[in-house]
Design an enzyme around this catalytic site. Structure first.
Site, PDB file in Angstrom:
ATOM      1  N   PHE A   1       0.794  -1.227   0.000  1.00  0.00           N
ATOM      2  CA  PHE A   1       0.000   0.000   0.000  1.00  0.00           C
ATOM      3  C   PHE A   1       0.827   1.278   0.000  1.00  0.00           C
ATOM      4  O   PHE A   1       0.304   2.359  -0.227  1.00  0.00           O
ATOM      5  CB  PHE A   1      -0.954   0.000   1.196  1.00  0.00           C
ATOM      6  CG  PHE A   1      -1.880  -1.175   1.148  1.00  0.00           C
ATOM      7  CD1 PHE A   1      -2.898  -1.223   0.221  1.00  0.00           C
ATOM      8  CD2 PHE A   1      -1.680  -2.260   1.980  1.00  0.00           C
ATOM      9  CE1 PHE A   1      -3.738  -2.318   0.144  1.00  0.00           C
ATOM     10  CE2 PHE A   1      -2.515  -3.366   1.910  1.00  0.00           C
ATOM     11  CZ  PHE A   1      -3.547  -3.398   0.991  1.00  0.00           C
TER      12      PHE A   1
ATOM     13  N   ASP B   1      -2.270  -9.464  10.169  1.00  0.00           N
ATOM     14  CA  ASP B   1      -1.188  -9.680   9.188  1.00  0.00           C
ATOM     15  C   ASP B   1       0.139  -9.927   9.910  1.00  0.00           C
ATOM     16  O   ASP B   1       1.164  -9.324   9.587  1.00  0.00           O
ATOM     17  CB  ASP B   1      -1.089  -8.476   8.241  1.00  0.00           C
ATOM     18  CG  ASP B   1      -0.311  -8.815   6.967  1.00  0.00           C
ATOM     19  OD1 ASP B   1      -0.084 -10.027   6.715  1.00  0.00           O
ATOM     20  OD2 ASP B   1       0.073  -7.890   6.233  1.00  0.00           O
TER      21      ASP B   1
HETATM   22  N1  LIG Z   1       8.796   1.942  12.311  1.00  0.00           N
HETATM   23  C1  LIG Z   1       9.586   1.355  11.416  1.00  0.00           C
HETATM   24  N2  LIG Z   1      10.927   1.311  11.605  1.00  0.00           N
HETATM   25  C2  LIG Z   1      11.726   0.726  10.681  1.00  0.00           C
HETATM   26  N3  LIG Z   1      11.293   0.144   9.544  1.00  0.00           N
HETATM   27  C3  LIG Z   1       9.971   0.161   9.302  1.00  0.00           C
HETATM   28  C4  LIG Z   1       9.050   0.757  10.219  1.00  0.00           C
HETATM   29  N4  LIG Z   1       7.801   0.620   9.721  1.00  0.00           N
HETATM   30  C5  LIG Z   1       7.934  -0.052   8.554  1.00  0.00           C
HETATM   31  N5  LIG Z   1       9.226  -0.329   8.297  1.00  0.00           N
HETATM   32  C6  LIG Z   1       9.769  -1.046   7.116  1.00  0.00           C
HETATM   33  O1  LIG Z   1       8.888  -0.865   6.022  1.00  0.00           O
HETATM   34  C7  LIG Z   1       8.351  -2.143   5.596  1.00  0.00           C
HETATM   35  C8  LIG Z   1       6.936  -1.945   5.111  1.00  0.00           C
HETATM   36  O2  LIG Z   1       6.153  -1.382   6.158  1.00  0.00           O
HETATM   37  P1  LIG Z   1       4.643  -1.823   6.388  1.00  0.00           P
HETATM   38  O3  LIG Z   1       4.617  -3.320   6.549  1.00  0.00           O
HETATM   39  O4  LIG Z   1       4.051  -1.019   7.478  1.00  0.00           O
HETATM   40  O5  LIG Z   1       4.004  -1.407   4.971  1.00  0.00           O
HETATM   41  P2  LIG Z   1       2.922  -2.152   4.081  1.00  0.00           P
HETATM   42  O6  LIG Z   1       2.715  -1.292   2.896  1.00  0.00           O
HETATM   43  O7  LIG Z   1       1.723  -2.465   4.879  1.00  0.00           O
HETATM   44  O8  LIG Z   1       3.706  -3.473   3.735  1.00  0.00           O
HETATM   45  P3  LIG Z   1       3.175  -4.948   3.389  1.00  0.00           P
HETATM   46  O9  LIG Z   1       2.313  -4.826   2.202  1.00  0.00           O
HETATM   47  O10 LIG Z   1       4.469  -5.711   3.114  1.00  0.00           O
HETATM   48  O11 LIG Z   1       2.479  -5.496   4.608  1.00  0.00           O
HETATM   49  C9  LIG Z   1       8.514  -3.055   6.826  1.00  0.00           C
HETATM   50  O12 LIG Z   1       8.580  -4.416   6.471  1.00  0.00           O
HETATM   51  C10 LIG Z   1       9.832  -2.541   7.374  1.00  0.00           C
HETATM   52  O13 LIG Z   1      10.911  -3.065   6.603  1.00  0.00           O
END
Ligand SMILES: Nc1ncnc2c1ncn2[C@@H]1O[C@H](COP(=O)(O)OP(=O)(O)OP(=O)(O)O)[C@@H](O)[C@H]1O
Length: 378
Positions: A50, A168
């Site tokens: 996303f 998740d």
């Molecule tokens: N607070 C944080 N500190 C360090 N790295 C972070 C943090 N939040 C997210 N990340 C990094 O960013 C990546 C993606 O973040 P997040 O999972 O929140 O996004 P997403 O778009 O929902 O991803 P997915 O579709 O893979 O679930 C995480 O796997 C991690 O590597």
């Protein structure tokens, strides 16, 4: 770790910034004050389905710098309903990533409005930590497995008491600082407050970590789907790779049956009376499921195997609850010892606070508090 909310002592001037912009409505999650701030982005640290996550510092005056933060950018208006901001605003727990600021900003690239969530930044995800060990053909020390599993369960104890289901749970949504042993659950993009008798979509959670009731299409599931995810994550820390790797959605159930044995017909019916997919009712292995657990997770010891066998069970009502997990003897070592050795270090480091329960947590734990808190800390 981050100097959040206060002036940063880190000199980030020698790191090359990749982007800079002014946001007018930066809201502090702690104080609710809204200010105009300059945002300086340094590097991309994550990309998900996303949005993107960048490391950034922010300042109201170019003198006091706050951060580093992990800023997650997601499109503000989409068909997909994200409750991430809503949930991060109400959570406050040592094992849940902390939201510090949030704001919206129009992207100069596509002119769309993006929600920006500025969270405390941790150096790694559990996925990176696990694959680093696996790549070097090494195993994560059992002490680390215990330390991380305990903190995930503690985060879940808090979330589930609030009725929040993460939906998740997987290693890339678990942040860790391998030097301090601190762990925080992140990515609340799929999370939801579950209400009794209110259906929820079953097509959530990444395939390898999906609870059997979700695979079967259950829409009245509970927060116990997260506990299944925790079992998968514990297994993955022990094995160095995902324990159930189904090549397509329904084959995922087959992978589970290879370890647990065939699912019970009653369980399938109660999960989804209309389920008409494969039942995998023939045993896929000889011997007992206990012997399978011993074969794969032998190095977790008797207690580790016992815990996994009580977490990875088909029926969600029988799966251990977070407080029963925290009270499991697998975690006794954490109560007895004060130090651990971070990866590749010969210097012992004090374990992070594990038993500093808030009044709210003590209430949830009830009589279990005595079984969890080491005697000398009571
Ligand atoms: N607070 C944080 N500190 C360090 N790295 C972070 C943090 N939040 C997210 N990340 C990094 O960013 C990546 C993606 O973040 P997040 O999972 O929140 O996004 P997403 O778009 O929902 O991803 P997915 O579709 O893979 O679930 C995480 O796997 C991690 O590597």
């Amino acid at each position: 770790m981050s100097a959040t909310g206060s002036t940063s002592s880190i000199n980030h001037n020698n790191v090359e910034k990749t982007n800079e912009f002014i946001a007018d409505d930066v809201t502090s999650n702690r104080s609710n004050t809204v200010r105009r701030m300059l945002i300086q982005e340094y590097r991309k640290i994550g990309r998900g389905a996303f949005g993107t996550v960048v490391q950034a510092y922010i300042t109201p005056n170019k003198e006091d710098w706050y951060g580093p933060f992990a800023i997650k950018k997601v499109p503000a208006q989409t068909e997909y309903k994200s409750r991430e901001l809503e949930i991060l605003r109400i959570t406050n727990h040592p094992n849940i990533v902390k939201l510090e600021y949030f704001f919206t900003h129009v992207s100069p690239q596509d002119h769309k409005v993006y929600q920006h969530l500025a969270m405390e930044c941790l150096p790694e995800t559990l996925q990176i930590e696990i694959s680093r060990y696996a790549h070097n053909k090494m195993e994560l020390a059992l002490k680390h497995v215990k330390l991380y599993s305990y903190q995930i369960a503690r985060g879940m104890l808090y979330l589930h008491a609030l009725g929040i289901c993460h939906r998740d749970i997987k290693p890339s949504n678990i942040l860790v600082d391998p030097n301090t042993g601190v762990l925080k659950i992140c990515d609340f993009g799929s999370a939801k407050r579950l209400e009794i008798n209110q259906p929820s979509i079953s097509y959530i959670c990444s395939r390898f970590y999906r609870a059997p009731e979700l695979i079967l299409g259950c829409t009245q599931y509970t927060t116990q789907v997260d506990i299944w995810g925790l079992g998968c994550v514990i297994g993955e820390m022990l094995l160095g790779k995902a324990i159930f790797q189904g090549q397509e959605p329904l084959l995922q159930l087959r992978e589970i049956a290879k370890l647990l044995g065939p699912p019970d017909k009653k369980f399938i019916f109660f999960s989804n009376p209309g389920y008409d997919g494969p039942l995998y009712s023939k045993p896929l292995f000889s011997g007992t499921s206990q012997s399978r657990f011993e074969k794969y997770f032998g190095h977790a010891g008797v207690e580790g195997i016992d815990l996994l066998m009580k977490v990875l069970v088909y029926e969600p009502e029988i799966r251990l609850s977070p407080r029963r997990i925290l009270a499991h003897p697998f975690f006794d070592d954490l109560k007895k010892e004060q130090y651990f050795f971070p990866r590749e270090s010969t210097q012992p480091v004090h374990l992070p606070p594990l038993f500093d329960f808030s009044e709210y947590e003590l209430q949830i734990l009830g009589e279990f508090a005595n079984k969890i808190i080491p005697q000398n800390e009571e």
